[in-house]
Design a protein around this motif. Structure first.
Motif, mmCIF file in Angstrom:
data_model
loop_
_atom_site.group_PDB
_atom_site.id
_atom_site.type_symbol
_atom_site.label_atom_id
_atom_site.label_comp_id
_atom_site.label_asym_id
_atom_site.label_seq_id
_atom_site.Cartn_x
_atom_site.Cartn_y
_atom_site.Cartn_z
ATOM 1 N N SER A 40 0.833 -1.213 0.000
ATOM 2 C CA SER A 40 0.000 0.000 0.000
ATOM 3 C C SER A 40 0.863 1.257 0.000
ATOM 4 C CB SER A 40 -0.925 0.005 1.222
ATOM 5 O OG SER A 40 -1.799 -1.100 1.193
ATOM 6 N N LEU A 41 1.899 1.282 0.837
ATOM 7 C CA LEU A 41 2.766 2.458 0.919
ATOM 8 C C LEU A 41 3.578 2.649 -0.359
ATOM 9 C CD1 LEU A 41 4.013 2.156 4.612
ATOM 10 C CD2 LEU A 41 2.390 3.811 3.679
ATOM 11 N N ALA A 42 3.981 1.546 -0.994
ATOM 12 C CA ALA A 42 4.731 1.640 -2.247
ATOM 13 C C ALA A 42 3.888 2.317 -3.323
ATOM 14 C CB ALA A 42 5.171 0.251 -2.705
ATOM 15 N N LYS A 43 2.610 1.981 -3.381
ATOM 16 C CA LYS A 43 1.717 2.560 -4.383
ATOM 17 C C LYS A 43 1.469 4.042 -4.126
ATOM 18 C CE LYS A 43 -0.692 -1.760 -5.439
ATOM 19 N NZ LYS A 43 -1.969 -2.516 -5.343
ATOM 20 N N ILE A 44 1.569 4.447 -2.866
ATOM 21 C CA ILE A 44 1.343 5.856 -2.516
ATOM 22 C C ILE A 44 2.606 6.688 -2.718
ATOM 23 C CG2 ILE A 44 0.843 7.454 -0.611
ATOM 24 C CD1 ILE A 44 -0.955 5.241 0.571
ATOM 25 N N TYR A 45 3.731 6.190 -2.226
ATOM 26 C CA TYR A 45 4.964 6.990 -2.198
ATOM 27 C C TYR A 45 5.945 6.701 -3.338
ATOM 28 C CZ TYR A 45 3.458 8.394 2.464
ATOM 29 O OH TYR A 45 2.745 8.904 3.520
ATOM 30 N N HIS A 46 5.799 5.586 -4.030
ATOM 31 C CA HIS A 46 6.681 5.246 -5.155
ATOM 32 C C HIS A 46 8.160 5.357 -4.762
ATOM 33 C CE1 HIS A 46 3.021 5.449 -7.550
ATOM 34 N NE2 HIS A 46 2.785 6.605 -6.987
ATOM 35 N N PRO A 47 8.600 4.543 -3.792
ATOM 36 C CA PRO A 47 9.975 4.636 -3.295
ATOM 37 C C PRO A 47 11.008 4.261 -4.364
ATOM 38 C CG PRO A 47 8.964 2.603 -2.538
ATOM 39 C CD PRO A 47 7.871 3.412 -3.182
ATOM 40 N N HIS A 48 12.251 4.664 -4.100
ATOM 41 C CA HIS A 48 13.345 4.358 -5.019
ATOM 42 C C HIS A 48 14.004 3.021 -4.693
ATOM 43 C CE1 HIS A 48 13.110 8.851 -5.016
ATOM 44 N NE2 HIS A 48 13.216 8.664 -6.312
ATOM 45 N N LEU A 49 13.782 2.505 -3.468
ATOM 46 C CA LEU A 49 14.418 1.261 -3.050
ATOM 47 C C LEU A 49 13.606 0.631 -1.929
ATOM 48 C CD1 LEU A 49 18.162 0.525 -2.602
ATOM 49 C CD2 LEU A 49 16.691 0.206 -0.618
ATOM 50 N N LEU A 50 13.613 -0.698 -1.873
ATOM 51 C CA LEU A 50 12.924 -1.439 -0.817
ATOM 52 C C LEU A 50 13.923 -2.267 -0.032
ATOM 53 C CD1 LEU A 50 10.404 -2.747 0.597
ATOM 54 C CD2 LEU A 50 10.430 -4.438 -1.269
ATOM 55 N N ILE A 51 13.855 -2.150 1.317
ATOM 56 C CA ILE A 51 14.586 -3.041 2.215
ATOM 57 C C ILE A 51 13.526 -3.836 2.961
ATOM 58 C CG2 ILE A 51 16.151 -3.241 4.180
ATOM 59 C CD1 ILE A 51 17.339 -0.547 3.410
ATOM 60 N N SER A 52 13.553 -5.157 2.822
ATOM 61 C CA SER A 52 12.473 -5.966 3.383
ATOM 62 C C SER A 52 12.976 -7.192 4.142
ATOM 63 C CB SER A 52 11.523 -6.424 2.264
ATOM 64 O OG SER A 52 10.493 -7.253 2.785
ATOM 65 N N ASP A 53 12.290 -7.474 5.247
ATOM 66 C CA ASP A 53 12.462 -8.744 5.937
ATOM 67 C C ASP A 53 11.728 -9.795 5.105
ATOM 68 O OD1 ASP A 53 13.042 -10.648 7.824
ATOM 69 O OD2 ASP A 53 11.638 -9.909 9.328
ATOM 70 N N ILE A 54 11.937 -11.057 5.404
ATOM 71 C CA ILE A 54 11.209 -12.116 4.702
ATOM 72 C C ILE A 54 10.026 -12.611 5.522
ATOM 73 C CG2 ILE A 54 11.341 -14.487 3.840
ATOM 74 C CD1 ILE A 54 14.167 -13.890 2.907
ATOM 75 N N ILE A 55 10.273 -12.921 6.808
ATOM 76 C CA ILE A 55 9.204 -13.442 7.658
ATOM 77 C C ILE A 55 8.414 -12.277 8.249
ATOM 78 C CG2 ILE A 55 8.649 -14.871 9.656
ATOM 79 C CD1 ILE A 55 11.284 -16.330 9.220
ATOM 80 N N MET A 56 7.222 -12.033 7.701
ATOM 81 C CA MET A 56 6.347 -10.956 8.168
ATOM 82 C C MET A 56 4.904 -11.431 8.108
ATOM 83 S SD MET A 56 7.904 -7.521 6.339
ATOM 84 C CE MET A 56 7.729 -8.182 4.682
ATOM 85 N N PRO A 57 4.023 -10.841 8.926
ATOM 86 C CA PRO A 57 2.607 -11.206 8.879
ATOM 87 C C PRO A 57 1.906 -10.645 7.645
ATOM 88 C CG PRO A 57 2.965 -9.440 10.458
ATOM 89 C CD PRO A 57 4.323 -9.896 10.013
ATOM 90 N N LEU A 58 0.767 -11.226 7.322
ATOM 91 C CA LEU A 58 -0.128 -10.804 6.235
ATOM 92 C C LEU A 58 0.445 -11.087 4.845
ATOM 93 C CD1 LEU A 58 -1.578 -7.435 7.594
ATOM 94 C CD2 LEU A 58 -2.472 -9.754 7.853
#
Length: 200
Positions: A40-58
């Motif tokens: 949802s936030l990516a669609k709103i803010y259109h970031p230049h880079l993503l840092i993500s964990d793997i194990i997350m809820p939802l």
């Protein structure tokens, strides 16, 4: 230009640590507590880079990146997996999902910053090549032109919706179309591209 980085991790301590580390480098940081929120936030803010964990809820990190990669404007989005999952198969799954870099926790801040700078340098080259292929006789609908004019003025999606009597979701759709048509990755680039090439 201020680079925007989206951080997705369900660990509040890690989120805040990354935010502090990245803001010291003058990056703008957006925080998400799970994969669904990150989408949802990516669609709103259109970031230049993503840092993500793997194990997350939802929605886990693999699902998050795969879903983003299916969206035209995020095909080239640099992605770093920062995770406790350190098995060989986990790394294979990460790269198959579409990440660029796979880092284990705990991370080394100087190493992370060096990686981010490298990815941004490479990303700029890719964007330059992409934009060189964009035709400047971009075809826009009347409504897209109206949205673009207000976006250039700095209006938020909500404000644009109020001005044009559209829902925020509909405005978001128009903005996504404009980003795709111009090869831009965020609103700032879109506004700059539109002004520079006089497409409205």
């Amino acid at each position: 230009m201020t680079w925007q980085i989206l951080v997705a991790d369900d660990d509040l301590i890690i989120r805040n640590l990354l935010k502090e580390c990245l803001e010291l480098q003058n990056y703008s940081v957006i925080l998400a507590g799970n994969g669904q929120e990150a989408i949802s936030l990516a669609k709103i803010y259109h970031p230049h880079l993503l840092i993500s964990d793997i194990i997350m809820p939802l929605k886990n990190g693999f699902e998050l990146v795969k879903e983003l990669r299916d969206i035209k404007e995020f095909e080239l989005l640099p992605v770093i997996f920062l995770t406790n999952k350190d098995g060989i198969q986990d790394r294979v799954n990460g790269y198959q999902a579409g990440c660029d870099i796979y880092l284990e926790k705990p991370f080394n801040p100087p190493e992370l910053i060096a990686i981010i700078k490298h990815l941004f340098t490479r990303h700029n080259v890719q964007l330059s090549q992409t934009k060189s292929d964009v035709k400047l006789d971009i075809s826009l609908t009347n409504r897209e032109r109206q949205v673009l004019r207000l976006l250039i003025k700095g209006f938020s999606n909500l404000r644009i919706g109020e001005e044009l009597y559209l829902s925020s979701k509909t405005v978001e759709k128009y903005v996504s179309n404009l980003l795709r048509k111009t090869g831009s990755t965020n609103r700032t680039e879109l506004a700059s591209f539109a002004c520079k090439n006089k497409i409205i």
